[in-house]
Design a protein around this motif. Structure first.
Motif, PDB file in Angstrom:
ATOM      1  N   CYS A 224       8.139  84.669  60.306  1.00 52.70           N
ATOM      2  CA  CYS A 224       7.179  83.626  59.896  1.00 52.70           C
ATOM      3  C   CYS A 224       7.470  82.266  60.520  1.00 52.70           C
ATOM      4  CB  CYS A 224       7.093  83.521  58.375  1.00 52.70           C
ATOM      5  SG  CYS A 224       8.320  82.456  57.600  1.00 52.70           S
ATOM      6  N   ILE A 225       8.514  82.125  61.275  1.00 54.34           N
ATOM      7  CA  ILE A 225       9.060  80.958  61.994  1.00 54.34           C
ATOM      8  C   ILE A 225      10.453  80.634  61.478  1.00 54.34           C
ATOM      9  CG2 ILE A 225       8.926  78.528  62.662  1.00 54.34           C
ATOM     10  CD1 ILE A 225       5.966  78.573  62.297  1.00 54.34           C
ATOM     11  N   ASN A 226      10.606  80.581  60.152  1.00 52.66           N
ATOM     12  CA  ASN A 226      11.857  80.124  59.551  1.00 52.66           C
ATOM     13  C   ASN A 226      12.667  81.262  58.953  1.00 52.66           C
ATOM     14  OD1 ASN A 226      10.536  77.049  58.060  1.00 52.66           O
ATOM     15  ND2 ASN A 226      11.262  77.447  60.131  1.00 52.66           N
ATOM     16  N   ALA A 227      13.991  81.065  58.923  1.00 52.95           N
ATOM     17  CA  ALA A 227      14.878  81.810  58.043  1.00 52.95           C
ATOM     18  C   ALA A 227      15.022  80.966  56.772  1.00 52.95           C
ATOM     19  CB  ALA A 227      16.216  82.020  58.732  1.00 52.95           C
ATOM     20  N   LEU A 228      16.087  81.140  56.014  1.00 50.66           N
ATOM     21  CA  LEU A 228      16.429  80.192  54.950  1.00 50.66           C
ATOM     22  C   LEU A 228      17.155  79.043  55.641  1.00 50.66           C
ATOM     23  CD1 LEU A 228      16.789  79.101  52.141  1.00 50.66           C
ATOM     24  CD2 LEU A 228      18.672  80.715  51.784  1.00 50.66           C
ATOM     25  N   GLU A 229      16.390  78.017  56.007  1.00 54.59           N
ATOM     26  CA  GLU A 229      16.918  76.877  56.756  1.00 54.59           C
ATOM     27  C   GLU A 229      17.706  75.988  55.815  1.00 54.59           C
ATOM     28  OE1 GLU A 229      16.093  76.738  60.083  1.00 54.59           O
ATOM     29  OE2 GLU A 229      14.891  78.566  59.837  1.00 54.59           O
ATOM     30  N   MET A 230      18.955  75.668  56.170  1.00 52.53           N
ATOM     31  CA  MET A 230      19.767  74.848  55.276  1.00 52.53           C
ATOM     32  C   MET A 230      20.926  74.193  56.016  1.00 52.53           C
ATOM     33  SD  MET A 230      21.742  77.768  53.008  1.00 52.53           S
ATOM     34  CE  MET A 230      22.519  76.494  51.999  1.00 52.53           C
ATOM     35  N   CYS A 231      21.567  73.281  55.340  1.00 50.38           N
ATOM     36  CA  CYS A 231      22.720  72.574  55.908  1.00 50.38           C
ATOM     37  C   CYS A 231      23.961  73.469  55.819  1.00 50.38           C
ATOM     38  CB  CYS A 231      22.971  71.275  55.143  1.00 50.38           C
ATOM     39  SG  CYS A 231      21.553  70.153  55.084  1.00 50.38           S
ATOM     40  N   LEU A 232      24.693  73.556  56.922  1.00 50.48           N
ATOM     41  CA  LEU A 232      25.926  74.326  56.974  1.00 50.48           C
ATOM     42  C   LEU A 232      26.998  73.518  57.703  1.00 50.48           C
ATOM     43  CD1 LEU A 232      24.690  77.873  58.140  1.00 50.48           C
ATOM     44  CD2 LEU A 232      25.162  77.145  55.798  1.00 50.48           C
ATOM     45  N   THR A 233      28.242  73.841  57.432  1.00 49.81           N
ATOM     46  CA  THR A 233      29.375  73.302  58.184  1.00 49.81           C
ATOM     47  C   THR A 233      30.091  74.465  58.840  1.00 49.81           C
ATOM     48  OG1 THR A 233      29.659  71.362  56.756  1.00 49.81           O
ATOM     49  CG2 THR A 233      31.584  72.087  58.025  1.00 49.81           C
ATOM     50  N   GLY A 234      30.271  74.365  60.164  1.00 48.96           N
ATOM     51  CA  GLY A 234      30.886  75.447  60.914  1.00 48.96           C
ATOM     52  C   GLY A 234      32.253  75.091  61.459  1.00 48.96           C
ATOM     53  N   HIS A 235      33.176  76.046  61.377  1.00 51.29           N
ATOM     54  CA  HIS A 235      34.517  75.901  61.948  1.00 51.29           C
ATOM     55  C   HIS A 235      34.558  76.749  63.219  1.00 51.29           C
ATOM     56  CE1 HIS A 235      36.539  74.353  58.092  1.00 51.29           C
ATOM     57  NE2 HIS A 235      35.264  74.545  57.780  1.00 51.29           N
ATOM     58  N   PHE A 236      34.570  76.099  64.379  1.00 53.40           N
ATOM     59  CA  PHE A 236      34.476  76.768  65.671  1.00 53.40           C
ATOM     60  C   PHE A 236      35.756  76.526  66.470  1.00 53.40           C
ATOM     61  CE2 PHE A 236      30.229  75.173  64.501  1.00 53.40           C
ATOM     62  CZ  PHE A 236      29.482  76.348  64.498  1.00 53.40           C
ATOM     63  N   ARG A 237      36.389  77.599  66.934  1.00 56.72           N
ATOM     64  CA  ARG A 237      37.520  77.459  67.846  1.00 56.72           C
ATOM     65  C   ARG A 237      36.990  77.673  69.258  1.00 56.72           C
ATOM     66  NH1 ARG A 237      42.553  76.714  66.813  1.00 56.72           N
ATOM     67  NH2 ARG A 237      42.297  77.432  64.659  1.00 56.72           N
ATOM     68  N   LEU A 238      37.129  76.658  70.092  1.00 62.74           N
ATOM     69  CA  LEU A 238      36.555  76.686  71.434  1.00 62.74           C
ATOM     70  C   LEU A 238      37.665  76.916  72.456  1.00 62.74           C
ATOM     71  CD1 LEU A 238      34.105  73.632  71.194  1.00 62.74           C
ATOM     72  CD2 LEU A 238      33.727  76.015  70.504  1.00 62.74           C
ATOM     73  N   THR A 239      37.548  77.992  73.224  1.00 59.51           N
ATOM     74  CA  THR A 239      38.582  78.371  74.177  1.00 59.51           C
ATOM     75  C   THR A 239      37.958  78.541  75.557  1.00 59.51           C
ATOM     76  OG1 THR A 239      39.800  79.524  72.433  1.00 59.51           O
ATOM     77  CG2 THR A 239      40.395  80.037  74.712  1.00 59.51           C
ATOM     78  N   LEU A 240      38.542  77.899  76.527  1.00 63.14           N
ATOM     79  CA  LEU A 240      38.058  77.987  77.900  1.00 63.14           C
ATOM     80  C   LEU A 240      38.523  79.299  78.525  1.00 63.14           C
ATOM     81  CD1 LEU A 240      36.871  76.780  80.534  1.00 63.14           C
ATOM     82  CD2 LEU A 240      39.068  75.622  80.853  1.00 63.14           C
ATOM     83  N   GLU A 241      37.590  80.025  79.149  1.00 62.83           N
ATOM     84  CA  GLU A 241      37.917  81.222  79.925  1.00 62.83           C
ATOM     85  C   GLU A 241      37.479  80.958  81.364  1.00 62.83           C
ATOM     86  OE1 GLU A 241      36.692  84.893  78.190  1.00 62.83           O
ATOM     87  OE2 GLU A 241      37.840  84.530  76.346  1.00 62.83           O
ATOM     88  N   LYS A 242      38.449  80.747  82.221  1.00 61.55           N
ATOM     89  CA  LYS A 242      38.172  80.391  83.610  1.00 61.55           C
ATOM     90  C   LYS A 242      37.521  81.561  84.344  1.00 61.55           C
ATOM     91  CE  LYS A 242      39.038  77.033  85.291  1.00 61.55           C
ATOM     92  NZ  LYS A 242      38.247  75.773  85.356  1.00 61.55           N
ATOM     93  N   GLY A 243      36.490  81.242  85.105  1.00 63.50           N
ATOM     94  CA  GLY A 243      35.882  82.234  85.969  1.00 63.50           C
ATOM     95  C   GLY A 243      35.005  83.252  85.294  1.00 63.50           C
TER      96      GLY A 243
END
Length: 321
Positions: A216-235
């Motif tokens: 229908c366009i939307n999911a249950l749209e809401m405010c969230l806080t995300g914990h993301f670990r960002l790791t570089l993978e070369k190439g």
């Protein structure tokens, strides 16, 4: 030791509805660091009425009051640069935790949008209370329907190629964006190809729960806080030096993704991505992988409402490798 960084959603740390390689990062972190992004959702016109008792969080109210430039539908926190990332690399995004950011969400449709605009040529909005302790949402239809929540971020992205300029967050593309893939919950991993120095990761479009298709366009749209670990993978990334499109891994499955205005072509892309993944992992021929996909990979419609439609392939872990 990896560091941890927390970025609140403020008028200075968000972009409303736009990706652009020229956006300066709001923070720069080392590969392997954890970044906690507080993300908010919802324009002023979809806020619940005062009599509902559902209150917008102060961070969202402050963003509304600031009236930042608005190109597309989503409020994104970021971008965050990863030191050393260059075009041709990949960023591994481990989604370690997702927290609910408010006690309600919304789901609506409008004229000319959704999967069946000809059947529903009007606007309708539901505001859905959320029980954080029970992790449920109460949908106010009929006698009321209680749904268990399975939160995830509809939008996770790196910066697009510089030559694209400013683009809307509505359409998912090679850099990620509005993937709306409900498999990407806490405990899963997403790989995205790097197009600009630093990569520049952003997230938003919090979803409390969604069905495949998001019809229908939307999911249950809401405010969230995300914990993301960002790791570089070369190439490259995900053990594939030719990573060109988003790819993911859940606790139980490997996930390929296809994105195109034409659902048939999105299916073909998701299939080609899965064939390439299997070839790289198993050292078999493309023909072998093609037949294995037919025997053992499930292809699902991710969403049909973002202009660029989505299909994702699900390969169960342990079947081949």
């Amino acid at each position: 030791m990896p560091a941890s960084h927390r970025i609140a959603a403020t008028p200075e740390t968000i972009r409303w509805g736009a990706f652009d390689a020229s956006f300066a990062p709001v923070a720069t972190i080392a590969s392997g660091d954890l970044v906690v992004l507080e993300c908010v959702s919802g324009a002023p016109e979809v806020m619940p009425p005062a009599e509902s008792g559902l209150v917008p969080p102060p961070a969202l109210a402050a963003i509304h009051a600031a009236k930042p430039p608005r190109l597309g539908p989503h409020i994104l926190t970021g971008p965050v640069a990863v030191q050393g990332a260059e075009p041709g690399d990949a960023i591994r995004i481990d989604i370690e935790q997702i927290e609910l950011g408010c006690d309600w969400g919304f789901c609506g449709f409008r004229p000319l949008g959704g999967t069946l605009p000809e059947d529903f040529p009007y606007a309708r909005m539901l505001h859905i209370p959320v029980d954080r302790a029970a992790m449920t949402g109460r949908v106010p239809v009929g006698p009321g329907v209680t749904l268990p929540l399975s939160p995830f971020f509809g939008v996770m992205a790196l910066a697009p190629p510089r030559e694209w300029g400013a683009i809307s967050t509505k359409e998912p593309r090679a850099h990620g964006g509005n993937l709306d893939n409900k498999e990407l919950t806490a405990g899963t991993t997403l790989w995205l190809p790097v197009h600009v120095a630093g990569g520049n990761f952003s997230a938003g479009d919090g979803h409390g729960v969604q069905g495949d298709g998001e019809v229908c366009i939307n999911a249950l749209e809401m405010c969230l806080t995300g914990h993301f670990r960002l790791t570089l993978e070369k190439g490259g990334g995900a053990k594939d030096p030719a990573l060109r499109f988003p790819r993911a891994e859940t606790k139980t499955h490997y996930v390929s993704m296809g994105l195109n205005e034409d659902l048939d072509l999105a299916m073909k892309q998701a299939l080609r991505e899965m064939i390439g993944f299997i070839v790289a992992r198993m050292n078999v021929s493309a023909a072998d992988a093609y037949q294995l996909c037919s025997l053992a990979v499930d292809f699902r419609v991710t969403q049909t409402v973002n202009g660029e439609k989505g299909v994702h392939g699900m390969l169960k872990k342990g079947l081949f490798f």
